[in-house]
Scaffold this active site. Structure first.
Site, mmCIF file in Angstrom:
data_model
loop_
_atom_site.group_PDB
_atom_site.id
_atom_site.type_symbol
_atom_site.label_atom_id
_atom_site.label_comp_id
_atom_site.label_asym_id
_atom_site.label_seq_id
_atom_site.Cartn_x
_atom_site.Cartn_y
_atom_site.Cartn_z
ATOM 1 N NE ARG A 231 32.762 50.264 46.987
ATOM 2 C CZ ARG A 231 34.030 50.461 47.373
ATOM 3 N NH1 ARG A 231 35.106 51.057 46.710
ATOM 4 N NH2 ARG A 231 34.407 49.929 48.676
ATOM 5 C CG HIS A 279 38.172 47.493 43.512
ATOM 6 N ND1 HIS A 279 36.616 47.557 43.427
ATOM 7 C CD2 HIS A 279 38.450 48.411 44.408
ATOM 8 C CE1 HIS A 279 36.410 48.186 44.532
ATOM 9 N NE2 HIS A 279 37.477 48.723 44.958
HETATM 10 P P1 NDP Z 1 34.022 59.525 53.330
HETATM 11 O O1 NDP Z 1 32.995 59.128 53.883
HETATM 12 O O2 NDP Z 1 35.201 60.100 54.075
HETATM 13 O O3 NDP Z 1 33.840 60.506 52.331
HETATM 14 C C1 NDP Z 1 32.966 60.586 51.610
HETATM 15 C C2 NDP Z 1 32.698 62.174 50.629
HETATM 16 O O4 NDP Z 1 31.599 62.002 49.745
HETATM 17 C C3 NDP Z 1 32.064 63.041 51.894
HETATM 18 O O5 NDP Z 1 32.914 64.571 51.090
HETATM 19 C C4 NDP Z 1 30.804 63.317 51.560
HETATM 20 O O6 NDP Z 1 30.321 64.614 51.707
HETATM 21 C C5 NDP Z 1 30.651 63.220 50.083
HETATM 22 N N1 NDP Z 1 29.404 62.730 49.815
HETATM 23 C C6 NDP Z 1 28.501 61.685 50.054
HETATM 24 N N2 NDP Z 1 27.330 61.527 49.546
HETATM 25 C C7 NDP Z 1 27.181 62.757 48.912
HETATM 26 C C8 NDP Z 1 26.336 63.181 48.127
HETATM 27 N N3 NDP Z 1 24.931 62.616 47.936
HETATM 28 N N4 NDP Z 1 26.363 64.406 47.604
HETATM 29 C C9 NDP Z 1 27.769 65.021 47.606
HETATM 30 N N5 NDP Z 1 28.686 64.642 48.297
HETATM 31 C C10 NDP Z 1 28.536 63.425 49.044
HETATM 32 O O7 NDP Z 1 34.807 58.247 52.422
HETATM 33 P P2 NDP Z 1 36.155 58.044 51.916
HETATM 34 O O8 NDP Z 1 36.750 59.179 51.336
HETATM 35 O O9 NDP Z 1 37.010 57.298 52.865
HETATM 36 O O10 NDP Z 1 35.937 56.868 50.745
HETATM 37 C C11 NDP Z 1 35.199 57.422 49.530
HETATM 38 C C12 NDP Z 1 35.054 56.259 48.673
HETATM 39 O O11 NDP Z 1 36.131 55.883 48.134
HETATM 40 C C13 NDP Z 1 34.570 54.767 49.454
HETATM 41 O O12 NDP Z 1 33.253 54.826 49.841
HETATM 42 C C14 NDP Z 1 34.777 54.030 48.479
HETATM 43 O O13 NDP Z 1 33.583 53.768 47.668
HETATM 44 C C15 NDP Z 1 35.740 54.381 47.617
HETATM 45 N N6 NDP Z 1 37.070 53.543 47.777
HETATM 46 C C16 NDP Z 1 37.581 52.983 46.689
HETATM 47 C C17 NDP Z 1 38.900 52.202 46.565
HETATM 48 C C18 NDP Z 1 39.302 51.793 45.341
HETATM 49 O O14 NDP Z 1 40.375 50.955 45.399
HETATM 50 N N7 NDP Z 1 39.015 51.887 44.105
HETATM 51 C C19 NDP Z 1 39.604 52.192 47.987
HETATM 52 C C20 NDP Z 1 38.901 52.939 49.031
HETATM 53 C C21 NDP Z 1 37.935 53.681 48.948
HETATM 54 P P3 NDP Z 1 30.596 65.312 53.421
HETATM 55 O O15 NDP Z 1 31.850 65.480 53.533
HETATM 56 O O16 NDP Z 1 29.729 66.491 53.236
HETATM 57 O O17 NDP Z 1 29.884 64.136 54.151
#
Ligand code: NDP
Length: 316
Positions: A231, A279
């Protein structure tokens, strides 16, 4: 046949709505879809909402709303609503097709940096034979993936298959074959110090806001590169630009911005070492996403748990 249920849709405008309606008609004919404007005129009928960026206060106007479905993996556009009915479950889109598409984009971005695709494109646009020898092979450049969720895990797997050494950083430690796992804020500096190409696939939360800024970019090895595909709130764009200009970063691929679209006058559009995309990193089709939502609704109505729920305590 199940009773009539109604889903309000705000994702993709009117053209998108027509496609959503066709997809759901094939999957669950008893689920009636209402375009957002019509839904707001008939709020008492709405059971479900499928939304990307509902205007503040709108979801609170549906008195019998039962579940909010985000039409993308990130639900940050929904959470902006100060009047969001907080008691309702929010389901985040989680489909293998989206993770696969993200993995493909991530590999394209990382390979573009490895092969200096921007330099080649500029030379081609001028008809110049810019012969040079890229110094690195995949196994010579480590890729560090911020966020090892659905998107980050698939991207890490695909990068591994290309031969890149892969590190991952998440809140909780992971066991992924061939991926070195770093967890929590305390391990971020060590992760960054070992990362040649940084990929951001975190969710947008207060903790992850501006995680890529001058201070963290300075922890990367000199000449590292950055792929911003989570993002726009994750990076301080001015710091990324300054790092590109100062040589700390050798290149960047940026797909997400704050605000979007990136203004046409922004210097990154024309930067010789930046690739800017609108995006589009992972855009699963409506048919792929509708299947997930229809299956989730069927499970919910059978009394089973909803998948991939937003967790207010974690913020994603
Ligand atoms: P998930 O919820 O499956 O994964 C999020 C990951 O981030 C997890 O591994 C989580 O850790 C980690 N995380 C979250 N907060 C923290 C933190 N404070 N410190 C360290 N690690 C953290 O999300 P998705 O993989 O489904 O999607 C990720 C993001 O990708 C979406 O939220 C969106 O912003 C972006 N996206 C962008 C798109 C684009 O077209 N550009 C399309 C789709 C998504 P843990 O595993 O320990 O919970």
């Amino acid at each position: 046949m199940a009773d009539r249920r109604v889903m309000a849709v705000k994702s993709g405008g009117e053209a998108g709505f027509a496609e959503w309606r066709d997809c759901f008609a094939a999957l669950d004919p008893s689920l009636e879809l209402l375009y957002w404007d019509e839904a707001l005129r008939r709020p008492a009928e709405i059971d479900y909402a499928l939304v990307w960026d509902p205007e503040p206060g709108a979801l609170a106007r549906f008195p019998r709303l039962r579940v909010i479905f985000g039409s993308g993996a990130g639900v940050d556009g929904i959470l902006l609503d100060p009047d969001l009915p907080r008691h309702l479950p929010i389901v985040r889109m989680a489909i293998p097709e989206a993770a696969q598409r993200m993995g493909e984009f991530c590999c394209w971005a990382v390979l573009s940096l490895l092969k200096e695709a921007r330099r080649l494109a500029i030379a081609q646009s001028k008809g110049e034979w810019d012969y040079f020898e890229p110094p690195y092979r995949a196994e010579m450049r480590s890729v560090g993936v911020l966020g090892l969720g659905a998107m980050g895990t698939r991207s890490a797997e695909m990068l591994r298959a290309l031969g890149f050494p892969v590190l991952g950083w998440s809140r909780t430690r992971k066991t992924l074959p061939g991926v070195e796992s770093f967890a929590g804020a305390a391990e971020l500096p060590a992760f960054l110090a070992r990362t040649d190409i940084l990929v951001c696939l975190l969710p947008a939360t207060p903790e992850t806001r501006h995680i890529v800024r001058a201070e963290t970019l300075a922890m990367l090895p000199p000449g590292a590169a950055y792929v911003g595909i989570g993002r726009g709130s994750h990076h301080v764009l001015e710091d990324v630009l300054a790092a590109l200009d100062g040589g700390r970063l050798s290149g960047a691929v940026l797909d997400v911005f704050e605000p979007e679209p990136l203004p046409a006058s922004h210097p990154l559009w024309r930067h010789p070492r930046a690739i800017v995309t609108p995006h589009v990193a992972s855009l699963p089709t409506r048919a792929e996403r509708a299947g997930f939502v229809a299956r989730a609704i069927a499970a919910f109505e059978r009394g089973e748990p909803l998948p991939n729920l937003f967790d207010p305590a974690r913020g994603y």
